[in-house]
Design a protein around this motif. Sequence first.
Motif, PDB file in Angstrom:
ATOM      1  N   VAL A 185       4.823 -27.553 -30.399  1.00 39.52           N
ATOM      2  CA  VAL A 185       5.311 -26.733 -29.294  1.00 39.52           C
ATOM      3  C   VAL A 185       5.020 -27.464 -27.981  1.00 39.52           C
ATOM      4  CG1 VAL A 185       5.114 -24.531 -28.109  1.00 39.52           C
ATOM      5  CG2 VAL A 185       4.951 -24.628 -30.608  1.00 39.52           C
ATOM      6  N   SER A 186       6.020 -27.593 -27.146  1.00 37.19           N
ATOM      7  CA  SER A 186       5.886 -28.325 -25.894  1.00 37.19           C
ATOM      8  C   SER A 186       5.948 -27.363 -24.713  1.00 37.19           C
ATOM      9  CB  SER A 186       6.991 -29.381 -25.770  1.00 37.19           C
ATOM     10  OG  SER A 186       8.264 -28.755 -25.715  1.00 37.19           O
ATOM     11  N   ASP A 187       5.690 -27.902 -23.531  1.00 40.23           N
ATOM     12  CA  ASP A 187       5.785 -27.088 -22.327  1.00 40.23           C
ATOM     13  C   ASP A 187       7.227 -26.667 -22.051  1.00 40.23           C
ATOM     14  OD1 ASP A 187       6.507 -29.702 -21.929  1.00 40.23           O
ATOM     15  OD2 ASP A 187       5.810 -29.781 -19.858  1.00 40.23           O
ATOM     16  N   ALA A 241       1.343 -28.713 -40.520  1.00 39.72           N
ATOM     17  CA  ALA A 241       0.912 -30.098 -40.711  1.00 39.72           C
ATOM     18  C   ALA A 241       0.182 -30.644 -39.500  1.00 39.72           C
ATOM     19  CB  ALA A 241       2.110 -30.988 -41.023  1.00 39.72           C
ATOM     20  N   ALA A 242       0.428 -30.082 -38.312  1.00 43.52           N
ATOM     21  CA  ALA A 242      -0.202 -30.587 -37.090  1.00 43.52           C
ATOM     22  C   ALA A 242      -1.469 -29.835 -36.731  1.00 43.52           C
ATOM     23  CB  ALA A 242       0.776 -30.501 -35.919  1.00 43.52           C
ATOM     24  N   GLU A 243      -1.723 -28.694 -37.354  1.00 38.43           N
ATOM     25  CA  GLU A 243      -2.874 -27.888 -36.977  1.00 38.43           C
ATOM     26  C   GLU A 243      -4.185 -28.503 -37.446  1.00 38.43           C
ATOM     27  OE1 GLU A 243      -2.249 -24.000 -38.443  1.00 38.43           O
ATOM     28  OE2 GLU A 243      -0.742 -23.457 -36.945  1.00 38.43           O
ATOM     29  N   ASP A 244      -4.162 -29.213 -38.606  1.00 38.03           N
ATOM     30  CA  ASP A 244      -5.389 -29.773 -39.166  1.00 38.03           C
ATOM     31  C   ASP A 244      -5.714 -31.143 -38.602  1.00 38.03           C
ATOM     32  OD1 ASP A 244      -5.537 -27.518 -40.712  1.00 38.03           O
ATOM     33  OD2 ASP A 244      -4.500 -28.432 -42.421  1.00 38.03           O
ATOM     34  N   GLN A 245      -4.879 -31.667 -37.733  1.00 40.36           N
ATOM     35  CA  GLN A 245      -5.100 -33.008 -37.198  1.00 40.36           C
ATOM     36  C   GLN A 245      -5.586 -32.916 -35.770  1.00 40.36           C
ATOM     37  OE1 GLN A 245      -1.899 -35.758 -37.748  1.00 40.36           O
ATOM     38  NE2 GLN A 245      -1.321 -34.954 -39.730  1.00 40.36           N
ATOM     39  N   LYS A 246      -6.521 -33.825 -35.454  1.00 40.68           N
ATOM     40  CA  LYS A 246      -7.055 -33.899 -34.102  1.00 40.68           C
ATOM     41  C   LYS A 246      -6.825 -35.315 -33.594  1.00 40.68           C
ATOM     42  CE  LYS A 246     -10.659 -30.432 -34.731  1.00 40.68           C
ATOM     43  NZ  LYS A 246     -12.109 -30.155 -34.670  1.00 40.68           N
ATOM     44  N   GLY A 247      -6.101 -35.422 -32.545  1.00 44.10           N
ATOM     45  CA  GLY A 247      -5.791 -36.733 -31.999  1.00 44.10           C
ATOM     46  C   GLY A 247      -4.718 -36.623 -30.957  1.00 44.10           C
ATOM     47  N   ASP A 248      -4.333 -37.773 -30.442  1.00 46.04           N
ATOM     48  CA  ASP A 248      -3.314 -37.778 -29.404  1.00 46.04           C
ATOM     49  C   ASP A 248      -1.965 -37.339 -29.951  1.00 46.04           C
ATOM     50  OD1 ASP A 248      -5.127 -38.604 -27.593  1.00 46.04           O
ATOM     51  OD2 ASP A 248      -4.655 -40.732 -27.764  1.00 46.04           O
ATOM     52  N   LEU A 249      -1.576 -37.934 -31.062  1.00 47.98           N
ATOM     53  CA  LEU A 249      -0.255 -37.659 -31.623  1.00 47.98           C
ATOM     54  C   LEU A 249      -0.408 -37.349 -33.109  1.00 47.98           C
ATOM     55  CD1 LEU A 249       1.762 -40.556 -29.951  1.00 47.98           C
ATOM     56  CD2 LEU A 249       1.735 -38.163 -29.260  1.00 47.98           C
ATOM     57  N   GLY A 295      -1.173 -34.980 -20.690  1.00 50.85           N
ATOM     58  CA  GLY A 295      -1.571 -35.666 -21.913  1.00 50.85           C
ATOM     59  C   GLY A 295      -0.942 -34.993 -23.106  1.00 50.85           C
ATOM     60  N   GLN A 296      -1.765 -34.371 -23.941  1.00 55.61           N
ATOM     61  CA  GLN A 296      -1.276 -33.587 -25.069  1.00 55.61           C
ATOM     62  C   GLN A 296      -1.692 -32.124 -24.952  1.00 55.61           C
ATOM     63  OE1 GLN A 296       0.780 -34.849 -27.384  1.00 55.61           O
ATOM     64  NE2 GLN A 296       0.707 -36.756 -26.225  1.00 55.61           N
ATOM     65  N   THR A 297      -2.102 -31.706 -23.743  1.00 58.87           N
ATOM     66  CA  THR A 297      -2.555 -30.333 -23.510  1.00 58.87           C
ATOM     67  C   THR A 297      -1.595 -29.642 -22.560  1.00 58.87           C
ATOM     68  OG1 THR A 297      -4.846 -31.046 -23.771  1.00 58.87           O
ATOM     69  CG2 THR A 297      -4.482 -28.912 -22.732  1.00 58.87           C
ATOM     70  N   ILE A 298      -1.251 -28.400 -22.883  1.00 58.80           N
ATOM     71  CA  ILE A 298      -0.370 -27.597 -22.039  1.00 58.80           C
ATOM     72  C   ILE A 298      -1.231 -26.800 -21.068  1.00 58.80           C
ATOM     73  CG2 ILE A 298       1.333 -25.749 -21.998  1.00 58.80           C
ATOM     74  CD1 ILE A 298       2.319 -26.681 -24.689  1.00 58.80           C
ATOM     75  N   LEU A 299      -0.867 -26.855 -19.799  1.00 61.63           N
ATOM     76  CA  LEU A 299      -1.591 -26.146 -18.748  1.00 61.63           C
ATOM     77  C   LEU A 299      -0.702 -25.063 -18.160  1.00 61.63           C
ATOM     78  CD1 LEU A 299      -3.188 -29.149 -16.791  1.00 61.63           C
ATOM     79  CD2 LEU A 299      -4.222 -27.784 -18.611  1.00 61.63           C
ATOM     80  N   ALA A 309     -13.031 -33.516 -23.811  1.00 64.41           N
ATOM     81  CA  ALA A 309     -12.578 -32.157 -24.108  1.00 64.41           C
ATOM     82  C   ALA A 309     -13.688 -31.141 -23.855  1.00 64.41           C
ATOM     83  CB  ALA A 309     -12.097 -32.072 -25.548  1.00 64.41           C
ATOM     84  N   SER A 310     -14.929 -31.504 -24.222  1.00 60.77           N
ATOM     85  CA  SER A 310     -16.045 -30.584 -23.954  1.00 60.77           C
ATOM     86  C   SER A 310     -16.258 -30.402 -22.450  1.00 60.77           C
ATOM     87  CB  SER A 310     -17.323 -31.119 -24.607  1.00 60.77           C
ATOM     88  OG  SER A 310     -17.680 -32.374 -24.066  1.00 60.77           O
ATOM     89  N   GLN A 311     -16.108 -31.490 -21.694  1.00 56.77           N
ATOM     90  CA  GLN A 311     -16.232 -31.362 -20.248  1.00 56.77           C
ATOM     91  C   GLN A 311     -15.129 -30.493 -19.661  1.00 56.77           C
ATOM     92  OE1 GLN A 311     -16.391 -35.301 -18.598  1.00 56.77           O
ATOM     93  NE2 GLN A 311     -18.260 -35.870 -19.692  1.00 56.77           N
ATOM     94  N   VAL A 312     -13.902 -30.689 -20.160  1.00 54.76           N
ATOM     95  CA  VAL A 312     -12.788 -29.858 -19.681  1.00 54.76           C
ATOM     96  C   VAL A 312     -13.028 -28.391 -20.024  1.00 54.76           C
ATOM     97  CG1 VAL A 312     -10.331 -29.394 -19.969  1.00 54.76           C
ATOM     98  CG2 VAL A 312     -11.120 -31.738 -19.714  1.00 54.76           C
TER      99      VAL A 312
END
Length: 322
Positions: free
Chosen positions: A212-214, A192-200, A249-253, A126-129
Amino acid sequence: MSDDRTPISYPIDSGNAPIHRRSAHSRSVFGLINRHAINDGTHVTGRSRRRRVVDESLHLIDDLTNRPIDPLFEDSTLVVQEQSTAMIWITKILTFIFCVIVGISGCIIVQELHMNTRQKVRQELASQVAARNDEQHKLESDVASQRSQIDALTQSLKEGEEDSQTTKDAIANGTIAVEGSGIVVTLTDPIAAEDQKGDLPRDKNGHIIRVVSDSDLQLFISRLWASGAEAIAVNDVRIGVQSSVRVAGQTILVGVTSVQSPYRIQAIGDQSALEDSVDKQHNTDLYQSLSEVGIYPDVSKSSKLALKASGAPDLKYAKGVE
């Protein structure tokens, strides 16, 4: 009557009288000959000298029995050494400190082993991205500044033709910066999803949390375009000819730029028409389905929106015709 029988025994000369000794109390085993003990200096006639037998195994047994410790290692024998009380307490304290250090180090190592190594890898990626995105934004800003210079020179040649077809095409393509009135639609992931860091992100029961999805962004953007929007941007990323909203992945572009919650869809155009296309009153089913998963869109009007230009498209097949 005279006794002609042979006497039982003849008297023995005092010089040849045997000396009877107990072999168990003899001073030296070398004095034992034929199980009789004699003086060391006495020589018995007719008796052969004891033969000396050389047997290494006997020497080995003698060494193991009488000399079990090599003379060089006699100082290594264990002896009881007296220690002072202070030395005993110092030894105990140092041993306790050493045990505590070893225990704490072991706990830290176990915790490191049980930690999610995938999360560290994701953070590094993520830091590289993020670094690459910063470089991309810088390059895009350079391209946009150069494009604005080109547009300024083009406008100077038109001399007042504000509604020229070239300007309209540039606005529609998103190649120039624009400003005007419009609306802003804000979509935010559930709390509930804002405080979590992970894939799902998951809830307390282990179920995957809907975010929120693409597809959600695409739906709102499509309705804004259909209602007459002249320019649209998502989190200040302009929607151009070759721009797309997709998930990796789990990131919207948006194009090649990643965006995160909250997602702000900015649209310039007729405020009333744009608001009717995405408000709750005219989209009851859509808002109901989103509210069930904890997503509540917010629509607000803005009297002035400034949208940056998007990257110029790379033309490979299209050519200008004079």
